[in-house]
Design a protein around this motif. Structure first.
Motif, PDB file in Angstrom:
ATOM      1  N   GLU A  58     -11.058  -4.129  39.357  1.00  0.00           N
ATOM      2  CA  GLU A  58     -11.805  -3.069  38.678  1.00  0.00           C
ATOM      3  C   GLU A  58     -11.161  -1.688  38.810  1.00  0.00           C
ATOM      4  O   GLU A  58     -11.065  -0.941  37.832  1.00  0.00           O
ATOM      5  CB  GLU A  58     -13.233  -3.029  39.224  1.00  0.00           C
ATOM      6  N   GLU A  59     -10.701  -1.321  39.991  1.00  0.00           N
ATOM      7  CA  GLU A  59     -10.193   0.032  40.199  1.00  0.00           C
ATOM      8  C   GLU A  59      -8.691   0.178  39.978  1.00  0.00           C
ATOM      9  O   GLU A  59      -8.150   1.285  40.024  1.00  0.00           O
ATOM     10  CB  GLU A  59     -10.536   0.509  41.608  1.00  0.00           C
ATOM     11  N   ALA A  60      -7.988  -0.914  39.723  1.00  0.00           N
ATOM     12  CA  ALA A  60      -6.530  -0.869  39.628  1.00  0.00           C
ATOM     13  C   ALA A  60      -6.060  -0.095  38.403  1.00  0.00           C
ATOM     14  O   ALA A  60      -6.649  -0.183  37.325  1.00  0.00           O
ATOM     15  CB  ALA A  60      -5.970  -2.275  39.599  1.00  0.00           C
ATOM     16  N   GLU A  61      -4.968   0.648  38.570  1.00  0.00           N
ATOM     17  CA  GLU A  61      -4.360   1.402  37.480  1.00  0.00           C
ATOM     18  C   GLU A  61      -2.938   0.946  37.179  1.00  0.00           C
ATOM     19  O   GLU A  61      -2.434   1.151  36.077  1.00  0.00           O
ATOM     20  CB  GLU A  61      -4.332   2.894  37.821  1.00  0.00           C
ATOM     21  N   PHE A  62      -2.287   0.339  38.166  1.00  0.00           N
ATOM     22  CA  PHE A  62      -0.908  -0.098  38.012  1.00  0.00           C
ATOM     23  C   PHE A  62      -0.771  -1.531  38.522  1.00  0.00           C
ATOM     24  O   PHE A  62      -1.464  -1.952  39.447  1.00  0.00           O
ATOM     25  CB  PHE A  62       0.053   0.797  38.807  1.00  0.00           C
TER      26      PHE A  62
ATOM     27  N   LYS B 136      -1.419   0.329  33.462  1.00  0.00           N
ATOM     28  CA  LYS B 136      -2.371  -0.553  32.773  1.00  0.00           C
ATOM     29  C   LYS B 136      -2.398  -0.309  31.269  1.00  0.00           C
ATOM     30  O   LYS B 136      -2.597  -1.242  30.483  1.00  0.00           O
ATOM     31  CB  LYS B 136      -3.770  -0.337  33.366  1.00  0.00           C
ATOM     32  N   GLU B 137      -2.181   0.942  30.854  1.00  0.00           N
ATOM     33  CA  GLU B 137      -2.281   1.312  29.441  1.00  0.00           C
ATOM     34  C   GLU B 137      -0.940   1.262  28.713  1.00  0.00           C
ATOM     35  O   GLU B 137      -0.860   1.626  27.538  1.00  0.00           O
ATOM     36  CB  GLU B 137      -2.872   2.720  29.320  1.00  0.00           C
ATOM     37  N   GLU B 138       0.099   0.813  29.388  1.00  0.00           N
ATOM     38  CA  GLU B 138       1.426   0.820  28.774  1.00  0.00           C
ATOM     39  C   GLU B 138       1.492  -0.153  27.590  1.00  0.00           C
ATOM     40  O   GLU B 138       0.840  -1.202  27.577  1.00  0.00           O
ATOM     41  CB  GLU B 138       2.485   0.458  29.816  1.00  0.00           C
ATOM     42  N   LYS B 139       2.331   0.179  26.637  1.00  0.00           N
ATOM     43  CA  LYS B 139       2.514  -0.670  25.467  1.00  0.00           C
ATOM     44  C   LYS B 139       3.260  -1.953  25.844  1.00  0.00           C
ATOM     45  O   LYS B 139       3.941  -2.002  26.868  1.00  0.00           O
ATOM     46  CB  LYS B 139       3.285   0.090  24.389  1.00  0.00           C
ATOM     47  N   PRO B 140       3.161  -3.000  25.005  1.00  0.00           N
ATOM     48  CA  PRO B 140       3.857  -4.266  25.304  1.00  0.00           C
ATOM     49  C   PRO B 140       5.353  -4.055  25.525  1.00  0.00           C
ATOM     50  O   PRO B 140       5.984  -3.211  24.882  1.00  0.00           O
ATOM     51  CB  PRO B 140       3.588  -5.107  24.052  1.00  0.00           C
ATOM     52  N   LEU B 141       5.903  -4.825  26.455  1.00  0.00           N
ATOM     53  CA  LEU B 141       7.318  -4.698  26.796  1.00  0.00           C
ATOM     54  C   LEU B 141       7.847  -6.041  27.268  1.00  0.00           C
ATOM     55  O   LEU B 141       7.074  -6.947  27.618  1.00  0.00           O
ATOM     56  CB  LEU B 141       7.521  -3.648  27.883  1.00  0.00           C
TER      57      LEU B 141
END
Length: 250
Positions: A165-169, A198-203
């Motif tokens: 829940e709290e993770a960002e990376f 978490k919000e990065e575009k597909p790679l």
């Protein structure tokens, strides 16, 4: 009264022997009508052969398990649950059972690993069974042993990861190790660790390691860890959120 040393509890009556659990949760055995038996009787009576044999094999597996757990300690220390040691012991016992040469009581993990089936027992072993790889990573990946490379194409962080829940990376890395299980030594090669928002575009992801020069038993570990932003750096979440899994053995 003698203490039963075995990887399981025994209760009930066998001939003149009564097995029971005392108030301190210790497994003990005594003879009918007598207060108990001596250590010498327990050691010398053939009726205890099976228990002594199992205890001997369990002890050797526990020692071998300690060696195995060190192979990818950097990952295991960051992703494991409370049952990790016990499950490692159980894995070694399963491998020992593949020893079809030595009699019970003298079977060894080393002999068991001569079986190709035993080598495959490692695949899918989780450091943290609460966060198995198949639950955390929800997309296809490919491991190329010849190139020592793991690839994940079109990786979409928000869709392809089961996020705490709290993770960002999310951090992803691999390790390739050679475990010399005969002399309990190892060489482990780690890849670079990729950290993805978490919000990065597909790679496309490419992870690679050196190949250990020795080849007694080679194992590949895939690690997935989670973190949050903390001031100017990142802070890793508790290891109960993270994943490490053996994806290949040879």
């Amino acid at each position: 009264m003698a203490k039963v040393i075995a990887p399981f509890k025994i209760t009930g009556t066998l001939d003149d022997l009564t097995f029971y659990i005392d108030q301190e949760n210790t497994n003990r055995v005594k003879t009918k009508g007598n207060p108990g038996i001596t250590k010498e009787q327990f050691r010398d009576n053939p009726i205890f052969d099976r228990i002594r044999n199992q205890a001997s094999e369990f002890g050797s597996c526990a020692k071998k398990s300690q060696s195995f757990r060190k192979v990818a300690h950097y990952f295991n220390n960051r992703a494991k649950d409370g049952s990790f040691s016990g499950r490692s012991n159980k894995l070694m016992l399963d491998i020992l059972s593949e020893d079809q040469t030595n009699p019970t009581g003298r079977r060894t993990v080393e002999k068991g690993l001569e079986s190709q089936d035993a080598k495959e027992y490692f695949i899918g072993f989780e450091g943290n069974k609460l966060r198995p790889l198949k639950k955390v990573l929800k997309t296809k990946w490919n491991w190329n042993a010849n190139e020592s490379q793991l690839t994940i194409n079109k990786f979409n962080p928000i869709k392809h990861i089961d996020w705490p829940e709290e993770a960002e990376f999310v951090s992803i890395a691999i390790a390739r190790a050679n475990w010399n299980y005969t002399n309990d030594s190892f060489t482990t090669e780690y890849s670079n660790e990729i950290v993805i928002n978490k919000e990065e575009k597909p790679l496309n992801i490419l992870l690679e390691t050196k190949i250990p020069t020795e080849n007694q038993l080679q194992l590949t570990f895939l690690f997935i860890g989670f973190s949050i932003k903390y001031r100017k750096t990142t802070k890793e979440l508790k290891r109960s959120n993270n994943t490490v899994s053996i994806i290949w053995s040879h």
